[in-house]
Motif scaffolding. Sequence first.
Motif, PDB file in Angstrom:
ATOM      1  N   VAL A 134      39.672  35.252  56.473  1.00  0.00           N
ATOM      2  CA  VAL A 134      40.646  35.082  55.389  1.00  0.00           C
ATOM      3  C   VAL A 134      39.908  35.154  54.066  1.00  0.00           C
ATOM      4  CG1 VAL A 134      42.158  33.633  56.825  1.00  0.00           C
ATOM      5  CG2 VAL A 134      40.475  32.552  55.311  1.00  0.00           C
ATOM      6  N   GLU A 135      40.661  35.373  52.990  1.00  0.00           N
ATOM      7  CA  GLU A 135      40.082  35.466  51.658  1.00  0.00           C
ATOM      8  C   GLU A 135      41.099  34.989  50.641  1.00  0.00           C
ATOM      9  OE1 GLU A 135      39.246  39.582  51.054  1.00  0.00           O
ATOM     10  OE2 GLU A 135      41.365  40.191  51.080  1.00  0.00           O
ATOM     11  N   GLU A 136      40.627  34.657  49.441  1.00  0.00           N
ATOM     12  CA  GLU A 136      41.536  34.244  48.379  1.00  0.00           C
ATOM     13  C   GLU A 136      42.341  35.440  47.898  1.00  0.00           C
ATOM     14  OE1 GLU A 136      39.683  32.085  45.253  1.00  0.00           O
ATOM     15  OE2 GLU A 136      38.990  30.460  46.563  1.00  0.00           O
ATOM     16  N   ALA A 137      43.601  35.163  47.522  1.00  0.00           N
ATOM     17  CA  ALA A 137      44.504  36.240  47.105  1.00  0.00           C
ATOM     18  C   ALA A 137      45.278  35.841  45.856  1.00  0.00           C
ATOM     19  CB  ALA A 137      45.468  36.580  48.239  1.00  0.00           C
ATOM     20  N   GLY A 138      44.573  35.321  44.865  1.00  0.00           N
ATOM     21  CA  GLY A 138      45.228  34.934  43.632  1.00  0.00           C
ATOM     22  C   GLY A 138      45.769  33.516  43.684  1.00  0.00           C
ATOM     23  N   THR A 139      46.664  33.204  42.760  1.00  0.00           N
ATOM     24  CA  THR A 139      47.243  31.868  42.682  1.00  0.00           C
ATOM     25  C   THR A 139      48.763  31.938  42.674  1.00  0.00           C
ATOM     26  OG1 THR A 139      47.159  31.905  40.256  1.00  0.00           O
ATOM     27  CG2 THR A 139      45.267  30.956  41.411  1.00  0.00           C
ATOM     28  N   GLU A 140      49.381  30.832  43.064  1.00  0.00           N
ATOM     29  CA  GLU A 140      50.835  30.746  43.053  1.00  0.00           C
ATOM     30  C   GLU A 140      51.289  30.505  41.614  1.00  0.00           C
ATOM     31  OE1 GLU A 140      53.713  28.944  46.319  1.00  0.00           O
ATOM     32  OE2 GLU A 140      52.698  27.392  45.163  1.00  0.00           O
ATOM     33  N   PRO A 141      52.154  31.364  41.067  1.00  0.00           N
ATOM     34  CA  PRO A 141      52.533  31.256  39.651  1.00  0.00           C
ATOM     35  C   PRO A 141      53.093  29.883  39.274  1.00  0.00           C
ATOM     36  CG  PRO A 141      53.289  33.339  40.568  1.00  0.00           C
ATOM     37  CD  PRO A 141      52.787  32.519  41.722  1.00  0.00           C
ATOM     38  N   GLU A 142      53.920  29.301  40.141  1.00  0.00           N
ATOM     39  CA  GLU A 142      54.594  28.053  39.801  1.00  0.00           C
ATOM     40  C   GLU A 142      53.658  26.857  39.767  1.00  0.00           C
ATOM     41  OE1 GLU A 142      55.381  30.004  42.293  1.00  0.00           O
ATOM     42  OE2 GLU A 142      57.301  30.938  41.752  1.00  0.00           O
ATOM     43  N   THR A 143      52.650  26.846  40.622  1.00  0.00           N
ATOM     44  CA  THR A 143      51.820  25.652  40.784  1.00  0.00           C
ATOM     45  C   THR A 143      50.345  25.856  40.493  1.00  0.00           C
ATOM     46  OG1 THR A 143      51.353  26.118  43.112  1.00  0.00           O
ATOM     47  CG2 THR A 143      53.387  24.902  42.626  1.00  0.00           C
ATOM     48  N   GLY A 144      49.871  27.097  40.497  1.00  0.00           N
ATOM     49  CA  GLY A 144      48.457  27.355  40.310  1.00  0.00           C
ATOM     50  C   GLY A 144      47.634  27.185  41.567  1.00  0.00           C
ATOM     51  N   ALA A 145      48.293  26.921  42.714  1.00  0.00           N
ATOM     52  CA  ALA A 145      47.572  26.752  43.969  1.00  0.00           C
ATOM     53  C   ALA A 145      46.945  28.066  44.412  1.00  0.00           C
ATOM     54  CB  ALA A 145      48.516  26.246  45.057  1.00  0.00           C
ATOM     55  N   ILE A 146      45.724  27.992  44.958  1.00  0.00           N
ATOM     56  CA  ILE A 146      45.052  29.183  45.478  1.00  0.00           C
ATOM     57  C   ILE A 146      45.805  29.688  46.705  1.00  0.00           C
ATOM     58  CG2 ILE A 146      42.916  30.105  46.446  1.00  0.00           C
ATOM     59  CD1 ILE A 146      42.673  29.379  43.544  1.00  0.00           C
ATOM     60  N   LEU A 147      46.029  31.005  46.765  1.00  0.00           N
ATOM     61  CA  LEU A 147      46.692  31.630  47.910  1.00  0.00           C
ATOM     62  C   LEU A 147      45.656  32.322  48.779  1.00  0.00           C
ATOM     63  CD1 LEU A 147      49.769  33.187  46.059  1.00  0.00           C
ATOM     64  CD2 LEU A 147      49.698  31.059  47.395  1.00  0.00           C
ATOM     65  N   TYR A 148      45.947  32.411  50.067  1.00  0.00           N
ATOM     66  CA  TYR A 148      45.028  33.030  51.017  1.00  0.00           C
ATOM     67  C   TYR A 148      45.740  34.096  51.841  1.00  0.00           C
ATOM     68  CZ  TYR A 148      42.181  29.054  49.754  1.00  0.00           C
ATOM     69  OH  TYR A 148      41.465  28.130  49.034  1.00  0.00           O
ATOM     70  N   ARG A 149      44.962  35.079  52.266  1.00  0.00           N
ATOM     71  CA  ARG A 149      45.481  36.148  53.108  1.00  0.00           C
ATOM     72  C   ARG A 149      44.392  36.530  54.111  1.00  0.00           C
ATOM     73  NH1 ARG A 149      45.150  40.508  48.210  1.00  0.00           N
ATOM     74  NH2 ARG A 149      42.867  40.741  48.167  1.00  0.00           N
ATOM     75  N   THR A 150      44.786  37.275  55.126  1.00  0.00           N
ATOM     76  CA  THR A 150      43.811  37.760  56.100  1.00  0.00           C
ATOM     77  C   THR A 150      43.079  38.976  55.529  1.00  0.00           C
ATOM     78  OG1 THR A 150      45.550  39.075  57.158  1.00  0.00           O
ATOM     79  CG2 THR A 150      45.064  36.909  58.115  1.00  0.00           C
ATOM     80  N   THR A 151      41.932  39.301  56.120  1.00  0.00           N
ATOM     81  CA  THR A 151      41.083  40.389  55.632  1.00  0.00           C
ATOM     82  C   THR A 151      41.143  41.600  56.558  1.00  0.00           C
ATOM     83  OG1 THR A 151      39.196  39.574  56.893  1.00  0.00           O
ATOM     84  CG2 THR A 151      39.496  38.685  54.664  1.00  0.00           C
ATOM     85  N   ASP A 152      40.514  42.679  56.125  1.00  0.00           N
ATOM     86  CA  ASP A 152      40.397  43.851  56.989  1.00  0.00           C
ATOM     87  C   ASP A 152      39.562  43.512  58.230  1.00  0.00           C
ATOM     88  OD1 ASP A 152      41.912  45.439  55.330  1.00  0.00           O
ATOM     89  OD2 ASP A 152      40.201  46.371  54.333  1.00  0.00           O
ATOM     90  N   TYR A 153      38.610  42.602  58.063  1.00  0.00           N
ATOM     91  CA  TYR A 153      37.795  42.179  59.207  1.00  0.00           C
ATOM     92  C   TYR A 153      38.667  41.500  60.255  1.00  0.00           C
ATOM     93  CZ  TYR A 153      34.123  39.869  61.916  1.00  0.00           C
ATOM     94  OH  TYR A 153      33.317  39.427  62.933  1.00  0.00           O
ATOM     95  N   PHE A 154      39.680  40.754  59.810  1.00  0.00           N
ATOM     96  CA  PHE A 154      40.635  40.144  60.734  1.00  0.00           C
ATOM     97  C   PHE A 154      41.346  41.233  61.537  1.00  0.00           C
ATOM     98  CE2 PHE A 154      45.240  39.388  61.204  1.00  0.00           C
ATOM     99  CZ  PHE A 154      45.238  38.339  62.121  1.00  0.00           C
TER     100      PHE A 154
END
Length: 205
Positions: A134-154
């Motif tokens: 997984v890797e970081e994928a920006g932040t949630e606009p409403e809260t500023g929480a870090i978002l995560y997503r899966t990677t190409d390696y996944f």
Amino acid sequence: MSEPADPDLKPALEAVLMVVDEPAAEEHLARLLERPRRQVADALRELADEYTAQGRGFELRFVAGGWRYYTRAAYAPAVERLVLDGQTARLTQAALETLAVVAYRQPVSRSRVSAVRGVNCDGVMRTLLQRGLVEEAGTEPETGAILYRTTDYFLERMGLRGLDELPELAPFLPEAEAVEAESREGVPSFDPDAPDAPGGQDADD
């Protein structure tokens, strides 16, 4: 009209694919070998079919947007014994569950993942980050929480061409919003190098 067969193309592809450390895209291979993309694509598929017809111990697969050699599944146990030498390198059940939530809900914050699983998952998320799944994928606009997503390696490790090939399991996962009414999203991202918080969370590996 198909490009004429090039007797040097398949051996050249084999030589390049023997040394790549991640799936190689057709466009990239075409540039490296200075051949038309269609010719390269046809040669790759012919090679894959030839290996299967010959019953070779390896196969050429299209995974995560590119081509790479893989051990044929029937012979994986022998290779596993050689590579691992009796040791296990599998993800824990907690890590697999967390990875599944990220895969189906991405991009998703760690507190939403924790809400779906019902347990703090900071340690497990740290492990998934360190392993490149997984890797970081920006932040949630409403809260500023870090978002995560899966990677190409996944995708590569799962043997998937893309996320659209994930099994249809998402409807069985509860909506995070329904189980985290009191959770707080506006917390800063955890430090991957910091020690786990005591109590109330999974072991990370």
